[in-house]
Design an enzyme around this catalytic site. Structure first.
Site, short mmCIF file in Angstrom:
data_model
loop_
_atom_site.label_atom_id
_atom_site.label_comp_id
_atom_site.label_asym_id
_atom_site.label_seq_id
_atom_site.Cartn_x
_atom_site.Cartn_y
_atom_site.Cartn_z
N ASP A 73 25.29 65.84 59.41
CA ASP A 73 25.51 65.23 58.06
C ASP A 73 26.83 65.32 57.50
O ASP A 73 27.13 66.83 57.68
CB ASP A 73 24.49 65.62 57.08
CG ASP A 73 24.44 64.64 55.94
OD1 ASP A 73 25.15 63.80 55.69
OD2 ASP A 73 23.45 64.72 55.18
N ARG B 44 22.68 55.23 58.20
CA ARG B 44 21.65 55.72 59.03
C ARG B 44 20.46 54.56 59.25
O ARG B 44 19.91 54.28 60.10
CB ARG B 44 20.69 56.81 57.90
CG ARG B 44 21.38 57.87 58.04
CD ARG B 44 20.86 58.98 57.09
NE ARG B 44 21.76 60.29 57.11
CZ ARG B 44 21.51 61.36 57.82
NH1 ARG B 44 20.39 61.33 58.31
NH2 ARG B 44 22.33 62.31 57.82
N LYS C 30 16.41 65.06 57.61
CA LYS C 30 16.78 64.18 56.74
C LYS C 30 16.78 62.78 56.95
O LYS C 30 17.17 62.15 57.80
CB LYS C 30 18.27 64.33 56.29
CG LYS C 30 18.81 63.36 55.18
CD LYS C 30 20.22 63.62 54.77
CE LYS C 30 21.01 62.70 54.14
NZ LYS C 30 22.31 62.87 53.65
N HIS D 126 26.22 68.76 55.05
CA HIS D 126 26.28 68.35 53.68
C HIS D 126 26.37 69.49 52.79
O HIS D 126 25.85 70.48 53.09
CB HIS D 126 25.22 67.25 53.51
CG HIS D 126 25.34 66.32 52.42
ND1 HIS D 126 25.26 66.99 50.85
CD2 HIS D 126 25.29 65.23 52.00
CE1 HIS D 126 25.39 66.01 50.18
NE2 HIS D 126 25.34 64.96 50.84
N LYS E 32 34.84 60.87 53.60
CA LYS E 32 33.71 60.13 53.16
C LYS E 32 33.71 59.31 51.83
O LYS E 32 34.38 59.80 50.91
CB LYS E 32 32.45 61.22 52.89
CG LYS E 32 31.33 60.43 52.49
CD LYS E 32 30.21 61.54 52.45
CE LYS E 32 28.77 61.02 51.76
NZ LYS E 32 27.96 62.34 51.54
#
Length: 596
Positions: free
Chosen positions: A54, A96, A154, A246, A407
Site C-alpha cells: 500500500d 484495487r 486491506k 500506508h 499519490k
C-alpha cells in the site's frame, strides 16, 4: 521445459509448513474473449498468490535502487520478471477495483473513492462506492474454476454486507474492510473515518484480532495454506493485501531499531545514492542528471539538528515498516518452498499507487483529533504504538525518485509502481520488461496463466445490467517473451480520478492535474524518452495532443465519467469539516495537505 533457478535469499523469523502441491487439470477449449489471449492451456493449473503493498513508491525496493533491505521482494525479481512501466490509479480503491476485476474503475463502481465522493457523483452508475454486480472479481473467476480462494488484509472495495471479500468470491478471509487503520488496533487513521474500523472474517464483522497488521495478515494466509488450501484437491488463489506502507508508519521495535540512524544523511544524500543506483542498474541512461528537489522542500542542510533527528526518525519508521513487510513475505515464500509449491505458484508483487506525501496529522483542522487518539509525539516514539508517523513530500520524493509527483496525482510518481511476476516453469528468471502495463491488465494476465477465460456477457445478479467485459489486456505473452507490447501502439487507454486525468497511447501520455497539484491544463510527454515528465510537448506536438484529447473525451463518455465540482477539495474531506480558523491556520492546512 527446464526448471528456472530459484536464487531467493530470505530472512524469516519462523517457517510454516503446508501441504502438497495443489493442481487441477485444465478443461480444454477455454473461451478466448476480450482481454485474454489465445494461449496454449498449461498442463496443470498453477496456484496464484497476489501480494499488494500500500502506497509503496516505484523506487522503494532494492531491485529498483533503494537502500531499504527488501531481499525477498528482490529475490522475486531475480527469479521472475520485473516491470518498470506498470501503472495503477493514483489512489487506493480505484486501483484495487481494477486490479481485482480487470475492468475500468468507473465501470466497476469505484469511479471515485466513497469517502471522497461529492454529491453529484454519489449513487450514480459507476459511482456506487463499492464493487458493483456488473463485474466479476478475481476471487469469483477463480472460485468458479474450482480454486480454493482466500483474501487477507486491506479490502477497501465495499463496507456493507454483500460487499465484503467473502461475498465476492473469496471463501476464506480476514479483512480490514476499509482503507486504513492503526497497525495494532482497529483505531481509525483519519477524522473522516469512524473511531473504530470494521474487520470481517468470512463475511461476518468481528473484533480485530490482536497482532501487528503485517504479521497478522501473513499468519492468516499461512493458516489458509496449511488448512483449506492443503486438501490436495484444488489449486489456490490467495491475495495478501498489506496495510504497509500506508500511514501511520508503524513497525515492530526490532525493525525500528535497524533503521533508527539510517537516515541521518538526509533526503538530498539518499536521493543521490538512489539515483546513482538506477544508473548502475541500467534503469536510467548514464549521465542522466538527478531530478531537482521538490521546490517546496528545504535542503537538508537548512534544517537544525533537532529537525534533522525528527525527520530521520520519520523516514526510519517508513523503512522499518517496509523491511518488516518484506520479512513477512519471506515467511510465505519459505512456506511455499518447504511444501514443494513454490515452483507451481504464480507469485505477483505490486503496489496499489505511488508514495503518499500527505500529512493529515499536521493539519490545523485535525490536530486535536490526532492528539486525542495518537498522543505520543516524542521523537523516540515515532513508529511505536500511540504515534502517528507520516513522512511528507520531503521523503515521498525519495520513493518517486526520478518521477514527477506523488499519490493522488496522475503524474508518473503517483501512478507508476513496481510489478514483479514469478512463475519458474514458464517465465525466464531475471528479465526486465519496459512495456506499458495498466492495472486492469492483471486479471486477464492471471486468467491466461491458468488457461481460464472471462465469462463475458450475461446479466448482473441484481438486474443492474449486463456483465462488463474485461477492459484490460493480458500481459502473459509479454511475460513469456512472445510479444514486446501489451497494448497496441495506437490503443488509447484512459484514466480519470477526482481532479486528475490521463490518456496513454503508445509511448505518449497526455495528463492534467487540477488544484492543488496542477493548473488543470493538458500536458503531453514521451514516457520512453522522458519518464520524469520534464518536457511538455503539447505545443511542439499540438496535432497529437489534440488527437489524444479527443480520445480522452471518447473514453470519458464510454465509461461514464462524472467530473467533480469546481470547489472540490479532497484534503478538507479527509481531515473533517473546517472549524473557525485564522488565515495562519488556513496556511497550515495547505502545508499539511502535501500533494495528496
Amino acid at each position: 521445459m527446464r526448471p528456472m533457478p530459484m536464487t531467493l535469499v530470505r530472512r524469516s523469523r519462523r517457517n510454516a509448513r503446508i501441504g502438497a502441491p495443489l493442481l487441477l487439470l485444465v478443461l480444454a477449449g477455454a473461451l478466448s474473449l476480450q482481454g485474454c489471449t489465445t494461449v496454449a492451456p498449461p498442463s496443470v493449473q498453477p496456484n496464484v498468490l497476489v501480494i499488494i503493498a500500500d502506497d509503496l513508491g516505484w523506487g522503494d525496493i532494492g531491485a529498483l535502487g533503494s537502500e531499504i533491505p527488501t531481499p525477498n521482494i528482490d529475490g522475486l525479481a531475480a527469479d521472475g520478471v520485473i516491470f518498470t512501466n506498470f501503472h495503477t490509479a493514483a489512489t487506493c480503491s480505484p486501483s484495487r477495483a481494477m486490479l481485482m476485476t480487470g475492468v475500468d474503475s468507473h465501470l466497476a463502481g469505484l469511479g471515485n473513492m466513497i469517502t471522497f465522493m461529492p454529491s453529484n457523483q454519489r449513487g450514480q452508475p459507476g459511482y456506487e462506492g463499492h464493487l458493483n454486480q456488473r463485474v466479476r472479481t478475481l476471487g469469483e473467476l477463480f472460485q468458479a474454476a474450482g480454486y480454493q480462494t482466500g483474501f487477507f488484509g486491506k479490502w477497501h472495495l465495499g463496507e456493507e454486507p454483500g460487499q465484503l471479500p467473502h461475498d465476492r468470491g473469496f471463501e476464506v478471509t480476514l479483512a480490514l474492510v476499509t482503507g486504513g487503520a492503526d497497525n495494532w488496533s482497529a483505531l481509525g487513521a483519519a477524522p473522516v473515518r469512524p473511531a473504530s474500523e470494521p474487520f470481517s472474517r468470512n463475511g461476518t464483522l468481528i473484533e480485530r484480532p490482536k497482532g501487528f497488521s503485517s504479521e497478522l495478515y501473513t499468519d492468516e494466509l499461512l493458516d489458509f495454506l496449511a488448512g483449506p488450501a492443503a486438501t490436495g484437491k484444488n489449486p489456490f488463489l490467495a491475495v495478501l493485501s498489506f496495510q504497509a506502507v500506508h500511514w501511520p508508519h508503524h513497525a515492530p521495535d526490532e525493525a525500528l531499531a535497524r533503521h533508527r540512524d539510517r537516515y541521518r544523511l538526509g533526503w538530498d544524500e539518499i536521493r543521490g545514492v538512489r539515483h546513482e543506483r538506477l544508473i548502475e542498474k541500467g534503469l536510467l541512461p548514464a549521465g542522466t542528471k538527478m531530478r531537482r528537489r521538490d521546490p517546496s522542500i528545504s535542503a537538508w542542510s537548512e534544517l537544525d539538528a533537532a529537525e534533522q533527528r525528527r525527520e530521520a526518525a520519520r523516514m526510519g519508521a517508513y523503512a522499518a515498516m517496509l523491511d518488516d513487510m518484506d520479512e513477512q513475505i519471506g515467511r510465505v515464500l519459505d512456506a511455499l518452498e518447504e511444501s514443494g509449491q513454490a515452483r507451481d505458484t504464480v507469485v505477483v508483487f505490486l503496489s496499489d499507487n505511488g508514495p503518499d506525501p500527505s500529512e493529515p496529522n499536521r493539519s490545523a483542522r485535525a490536530l486535536s483529533w490526532y492528539a486525542a487518539r495518537y498522543p505520543d509525539t516524542r521523537d523516540e516514539a515515532i513508529g511505536r504504538p500511540g504515534s502517528f508517523p507520516t513522512y511528507g513530500p520531503q521523503w515521498a520524493q525519495t520513493g518517486a525518485i526520478h518521477l514527477r509527483g506523488y499519490k493522488g496525482q496522475a503524474a508518473e510518481g503517483g501512478m507508476r509502481v513496481p510489478l514483479i511476476v514469478r512463475y519458474p516453469p514458464t517465465l525466464e528468471a531475471g528479465r526486465r520488461v519496459d512495456a506499458f502495463v495498466f492495472a486492469p491488465d492483471l486479471v486477464p494476465t492471471l486468467l491466461d496463466s491458468a488457461g481460464l477465460a472471462h465469462p463475458g456477457g450475461g446479466d448482473a445478479k441484481d438486474g443492474s445490467g449486463p456483465i462488463h467485459p474485461l477492459t484490460g489486456r493480458s500481459a502473459w505473452p509479454t511475460l513469456r517473451g512472445a510479444s514486446e507490447r501489451v497494448h497496441a501502439a495506437d490503443e488509447a487507454i484512459g484514466y480519470e480520478l477526482m481532479t486528475t486525468a490521463a490518456l496513454f497511447q503508445g509511448d505518449y501520455k497526455l495528463v492534467r492535474n487540477g488544484p492543488p497539484s496542477g493548473d488543470g491544463k493538458w500536458m503531453l510527454f514521451d514516457l520512453t524518452r522522458d519518464p520524469g515528465e520534464l518536457e511538455d510537448l503539447s505545443d511542439a506536438m499540438a496535432p497529437r495532443a489534440r488527437s489524444m484529447e479527443r480520445a480522452f473525451d471518447a473514453y470519458s463518455e464510454r465509461v461514464g465519467v462524472i467530473p467533480v465540482p469546481p470547489d472540490y477539495d479532497v484534503f478538507k474531506m479527509l481531515v473533517g469539516a473546517p472549524r473557525a480558523e485564522s488565515e495562519s491556520e488556513s496556511e497550515s492546512d495547505e502545508n499539511g495537505e502535501g500533494d495528496r
